[in-house]
Design a protein around this motif. Structure first.
Motif, PDB file in Angstrom:
ATOM      1  N   GLU A 153      17.345  60.387  50.338  1.00 12.87           N
ATOM      2  CA  GLU A 153      16.485  60.980  50.307  1.00 12.87           C
ATOM      3  C   GLU A 153      15.295  60.827  49.387  1.00 12.87           C
ATOM      4  OE1 GLU A 153      18.183  64.587  50.835  1.00 12.87           O
ATOM      5  OE2 GLU A 153      19.828  64.029  52.718  1.00 12.87           O
ATOM      6  N   LEU A 154      14.686  61.326  49.387  1.00 11.59           N
ATOM      7  CA  LEU A 154      13.685  60.952  49.035  1.00 11.59           C
ATOM      8  C   LEU A 154      12.660  62.496  48.000  1.00 11.59           C
ATOM      9  CD1 LEU A 154      12.380  59.546  46.009  1.00 11.59           C
ATOM     10  CD2 LEU A 154      10.348  58.460  47.352  1.00 11.59           C
ATOM     11  N   SER A 209      12.748  72.124  44.670  1.00 12.81           N
ATOM     12  CA  SER A 209      13.755  73.289  45.733  1.00 12.81           C
ATOM     13  C   SER A 209      13.720  72.207  47.120  1.00 12.81           C
ATOM     14  CB  SER A 209      13.000  73.866  46.174  1.00 12.81           C
ATOM     15  OG  SER A 209      12.513  75.807  45.861  1.00 12.81           O
ATOM     16  N   GLU A 210      13.445  71.228  47.114  1.00  6.00           N
ATOM     17  CA  GLU A 210      13.769  69.957  47.631  1.00  6.00           C
ATOM     18  C   GLU A 210      14.165  70.225  49.086  1.00  6.00           C
ATOM     19  OE1 GLU A 210      16.904  67.039  44.624  1.00  6.00           O
ATOM     20  OE2 GLU A 210      17.371  69.288  44.800  1.00  6.00           O
ATOM     21  N   THR A 211      12.624  70.545  49.542  1.00  6.03           N
ATOM     22  CA  THR A 211      12.896  71.242  50.762  1.00  6.03           C
ATOM     23  C   THR A 211      12.351  69.705  51.980  1.00  6.03           C
ATOM     24  OG1 THR A 211      10.706  71.983  50.067  1.00  6.03           O
ATOM     25  CG2 THR A 211      12.545  73.730  50.377  1.00  6.03           C
ATOM     26  N   THR A 212      11.118  69.049  51.096  1.00  6.25           N
ATOM     27  CA  THR A 212      10.821  68.047  51.516  1.00  6.25           C
ATOM     28  C   THR A 212      11.277  66.386  51.568  1.00  6.25           C
ATOM     29  OG1 THR A 212       8.773  69.266  52.180  1.00  6.25           O
ATOM     30  CG2 THR A 212       8.502  66.911  52.446  1.00  6.25           C
ATOM     31  N   ASP A 213      12.055  65.331  52.416  1.00  8.81           N
ATOM     32  CA  ASP A 213      12.934  64.604  52.374  1.00  8.81           C
ATOM     33  C   ASP A 213      10.756  63.658  52.529  1.00  8.81           C
ATOM     34  OD1 ASP A 213      13.238  62.126  51.751  1.00  8.81           O
ATOM     35  OD2 ASP A 213      14.736  62.039  53.671  1.00  8.81           O
ATOM     36  N   ILE A 214      10.731  62.471  51.618  1.00  8.63           N
ATOM     37  CA  ILE A 214       9.194  61.998  51.508  1.00  8.63           C
ATOM     38  C   ILE A 214      10.016  60.768  51.734  1.00  8.63           C
ATOM     39  CG2 ILE A 214       7.798  64.158  51.094  1.00  8.63           C
ATOM     40  CD1 ILE A 214       8.248  61.517  47.696  1.00  8.63           C
ATOM     41  N   SER A 215      11.112  60.288  51.399  1.00  9.99           N
ATOM     42  CA  SER A 215      11.531  58.752  51.863  1.00  9.99           C
ATOM     43  C   SER A 215      10.690  57.972  53.427  1.00  9.99           C
ATOM     44  CB  SER A 215      13.502  58.844  52.282  1.00  9.99           C
ATOM     45  OG  SER A 215      12.743  59.615  53.310  1.00  9.99           O
ATOM     46  N   THR A 216      11.111  58.895  54.285  1.00 10.04           N
ATOM     47  CA  THR A 216       9.589  58.312  55.336  1.00 10.04           C
ATOM     48  C   THR A 216       8.038  57.981  55.410  1.00 10.04           C
ATOM     49  OG1 THR A 216       9.419  60.382  56.340  1.00 10.04           O
ATOM     50  CG2 THR A 216      11.377  59.366  57.513  1.00 10.04           C
ATOM     51  N   PHE A 217       7.251  59.265  54.197  1.00 13.12           N
ATOM     52  CA  PHE A 217       6.238  59.202  53.093  1.00 13.12           C
ATOM     53  C   PHE A 217       6.374  58.184  52.359  1.00 13.12           C
ATOM     54  CE2 PHE A 217       6.687  63.007  55.089  1.00 13.12           C
ATOM     55  CZ  PHE A 217       6.257  63.202  56.182  1.00 13.12           C
ATOM     56  N   LYS A 272       9.146  53.456  47.803  1.00 16.29           N
ATOM     57  CA  LYS A 272       9.670  54.311  46.039  1.00 16.29           C
ATOM     58  C   LYS A 272      11.196  54.604  46.947  1.00 16.29           C
ATOM     59  CE  LYS A 272       7.777  55.246  43.071  1.00 16.29           C
ATOM     60  NZ  LYS A 272       8.065  55.078  41.738  1.00 16.29           N
ATOM     61  N   ALA A 273      11.320  55.394  47.982  1.00 14.23           N
ATOM     62  CA  ALA A 273      12.582  55.492  48.003  1.00 14.23           C
ATOM     63  C   ALA A 273      13.807  53.524  48.138  1.00 14.23           C
ATOM     64  CB  ALA A 273      12.736  56.319  49.153  1.00 14.23           C
ATOM     65  N   GLN A 274      12.964  52.739  47.684  1.00 11.71           N
ATOM     66  CA  GLN A 274      14.512  51.152  48.175  1.00 11.71           C
ATOM     67  C   GLN A 274      14.034  51.171  46.374  1.00 11.71           C
ATOM     68  OE1 GLN A 274      15.930  50.371  50.326  1.00 11.71           O
ATOM     69  NE2 GLN A 274      15.139  51.906  51.371  1.00 11.71           N
ATOM     70  N   GLU A 275      13.183  51.639  46.162  1.00 12.09           N
ATOM     71  CA  GLU A 275      13.018  50.488  45.045  1.00 12.09           C
ATOM     72  C   GLU A 275      13.940  51.811  44.235  1.00 12.09           C
ATOM     73  OE1 GLU A 275      10.983  51.891  41.030  1.00 12.09           O
ATOM     74  OE2 GLU A 275       9.726  51.880  41.963  1.00 12.09           O
ATOM     75  N   LEU A 276      14.245  52.936  44.232  1.00 12.48           N
ATOM     76  CA  LEU A 276      14.949  53.817  43.259  1.00 12.48           C
ATOM     77  C   LEU A 276      16.474  53.453  43.699  1.00 12.48           C
ATOM     78  CD1 LEU A 276      12.981  57.170  42.988  1.00 12.48           C
ATOM     79  CD2 LEU A 276      13.286  55.535  42.048  1.00 12.48           C
TER      80      LEU A 276
END
Length: 436
Positions: free
Chosen positions: A382-383, A391-399, A403-407
Motif C-alpha cells: 500500500e502507498l 490519516s492514510e485513508t487512500t491507498d495510491i499504489s494503483t495511481f 513509486k510503490a515498487q520503488e519503495l
C-alpha cells in the motif's frame, strides 16, 4: 494523541504541556516498532530492532498463514546501552520501572544501570495498587515495594523513587530513566481521578480495520484518562524536584513513549481504551496510529520550538549523548535530531509477527511525503501520501505504481542490509471458509 499539547481535548496533561512550552516538540516522531520491547531496545542502543533481532514484544508468539519470524527474547549483553555510555562517562545511572528487555542476567543491573528500582520480568505490572502482584502472572509482580500500603498507586510510587534519586544525586551528573508501566494494561486508576472524567464519557464509536480489527474513534475512557493524569502528575513532580535541587537549568528532560496508543483489537473486541484519530489504527499496526509517538526535549532553550523533522527512537541515543557532550556512539542506526542541516533519510519498520490488534506480518518505510506498507502474507504493498493524507485513508499504489515498487525494493534491500528475519510459510495452516 494522549496529551493536550498533541491535540487531545479529553485528556488533561498540564505538566506535559508545560514541558513542551519550554522545549522542542517533535510532531513527526516515531517508535521504531509498533510494540514495546523492540522500541525499548532501540531506545537503549540506538540500533534498529531488526538489526538487534528483537522484533516482537518479548513473550509474544502467534502464527497464522505464516510462521512468525524468530526473534531474540533479551537484549544481548554485548550491546552497548545508553546506561553504559553515561556510566563510562562518570554519570550515576538509574532505571526505574518497566524494562521488558530480558530477565535474569539480562536485567538493567547488567546493562549499565547502577541503581534499579521496581523493574519486573514482564511488560506490565501485576497491579497498579500495592502489593502490585498478580498470582496468575508472577512475572508481572513488581519487586522491591513489599512494604507499601494497599492504597499506594504504582505510578505515584515510581515517581517518589525518581524524586528521591534526584535529591540524593543532585551534586553529581546522573542519567535517570523513569519508565512508567502506565499507561499499559491492566487498566486501573485512582478512584478520585477516574471520577473527574466519568461525567465527560461519550457514546464510544468504532470503525472496521483490516483483518477483522475494530478501532476506537473516541477518547472517552475515564479510567485510561485517569491513568494519563497520574503520569502527567509524575512529570510535574519530577520537574519540581529538579527545581528544588536547583539543577533544572543544567538538566535535559526527554519525554517519549514506546508505541502508539492501544485503539485497535481483533475478533470484535471493543475494550481498547484510546483513540489516535486522526491517525489510523493503533498499537500493533504500522499505520501512523501505531507508531507515531510524542517526543519533547526540554533543557536546550527557553522558548518553545515545534519541529516536523521526522525521526525515530533509534535517534535518541545519538541525540542525547550529543546534547550531554559525550563521544559519538559507534555503530548506531540513529542520527542526532538536532544536527544541522536536519537529517534526510528513509525510515523503516519491520514487524514479521501477528498481534492481538489484528495486524499481520508487515513492513513499512517512509521517505519524504510517501509511506509504503508491505503485507508479507500476500506480498502486496500500500502507498500513502502523508502530506495530503496523514490519516492514510487512500491507498495510491494503483495511481503511482512506480513509486510503490520503488519503495518496496528499497524496503527489501534495507532488510537484507540489517539481516532482518522474515516469517516463513506455515505448513499446518488451513484458510478459514471466509476471510474477514
Amino acid at each position: 494523541m494522549d496529551s493536550g499539547v498533541y491535540g487531545s481535548t479529553f485528556y488533561q496533561t498540564p505538566n506535559i504541556d508545560r514541558l513542551a512550552a519550554s522545549g522542542t516538540r517533535f510532531t513527526q516522531f516515531y517508535a521504531s516498532s509498533s510494540v514495546c520491547s523492540p522500541t525499548r531496545a532501540s531506545i537503549m542502543t540506538g540500533k534498529h530492532p531488526a538489526r538487534l533481532q528483537i522484533t516482537n514484544w518479548i513473550g509474544g508468539s502467534a502464527n497464522g498463514q505464516l510462521l512468525q519470524a524468530e526473534y531474540r527474547h533479551a537484549l544481548p549483553l554485548e550491546e552497548t546501552t545508553i546506561g553504559e555510555m553515561f556510566r563510562q562517562a562518570g554519570y550515576s545511572t538509574a532505571y526505574i520501572g518497566k524494562w521488558h528487555l530480558g530477565t535474569g542476567i539480562f536485567r538493567p543491573e547488567n546493562q549499565g544501570f547502577n541503581n534499579v528500582f521496581a523493574s519486573n520480568d514482564a511488560g506490565q505490572p501485576g497491579s497498579y495498587f500495592a502489593p502490585y502482584i498478580n498470582a496468575n502472572f508472577p512475572a508481572s509482580n513488581v519487586p522491591g515495594l513489599e512494604s507499601d500500603t494497599d492504597s499506594t498507586y504504582l505510578t505515584d510510587r515510581l515517581t517518589d523513587l525518581a524524586v528521591d534519586f534526584i535529591e540524593t544525586s543532585r551534586e553529581d551528573p546522573f542519567l535517570l530513566v523513569l519508565s512508567h508501566y502506565g499507561v499499559h494494561t491492566p487498566l486501573q486508576a485512582k478512584n478520585q481521578d477516574t471520577e473527574r472524567f466519568r461525567a465527560t464519557e461519550t457514546s464510544t464509536m468504532f470503525e472496521r480495520e483490516h483483518f477483522g480489527g475494530s478501532t476506537r474513534l473516541t477518547q472517552d475512557h475515564a479510567v485510561y484518562a485517569a491513568m494519563i493524569a497520574s503520569v502527567d502528575e509524575s512529570v510535574g513532580l519530577v520537574l519540581q524536584a529538579l527545581e528544588a535541587a536547583e539543577i533544572q537549568d543544567n538538566t535535559i528532560v526527554v519525554f517519549t513513549s514506546d508505541n502508539g496508543g492501544l485503539s485497535t483489537l481483533s475478533q470484535g473486541r471493543t475494550w481498547a481504551p484510546t483513540s489516535n484519530q486522526p491517525l489510523r489504527a493503533g498499537k500493533g499496526w504500522l499505520y501512523e496510529g501505531g507508531i507515531r509517538i510524542p517526543l519533547i526535549v526540554s533543557g536546550i532553550q527557553s522558548d518553545p520550538v515545534i519541529t516536523d523533522v521526522p525521526g525515530t527512537t533509534n535517534d535518541l541515543v545519538p541525540t542525547i549523548t550529543s546534547l550531554a557532550g559525550l563521544p559519538d556512539p559507534v555503530g548506531v542506526d540513529g542520527l542526532n535530531l538536532f544536527a544541522k542541516p536536519a537529517p534526510e533519510r528513509a525510515l523503516y519498520w519491520h514487524f514479521p509477527h501477528y498481534h492481538g490488534s489484528a495486524n499481520r506480518p508487515s513492513g513499512a518505510m517512509r521517505q519524504g511525503r510517501y509511506k509504503a506498507i508491505e503485507w508479507f502474507e500476500t506480498n502486496s504493498v500500500e502507498l500513502y501520501d502523508l502530506e495530503s493524507d496523514p490519516s492514510e485513508t487512500t491507498d495510491i499504489s494503483t495511481f503511482e505504481p512506480a513509486k510503490a515498487q520503488e519503495l518496496l525494493h528499497q524496503m527489501q534491500s534495507w532488510r537484507d542490509s540489517v539481516g532482518a528475519r522474515m516469517p516463513s510459510p506455515n505448513p499446518d495452516y488451513s484458510a478459514p471458509p471466509s476471510d474477514s
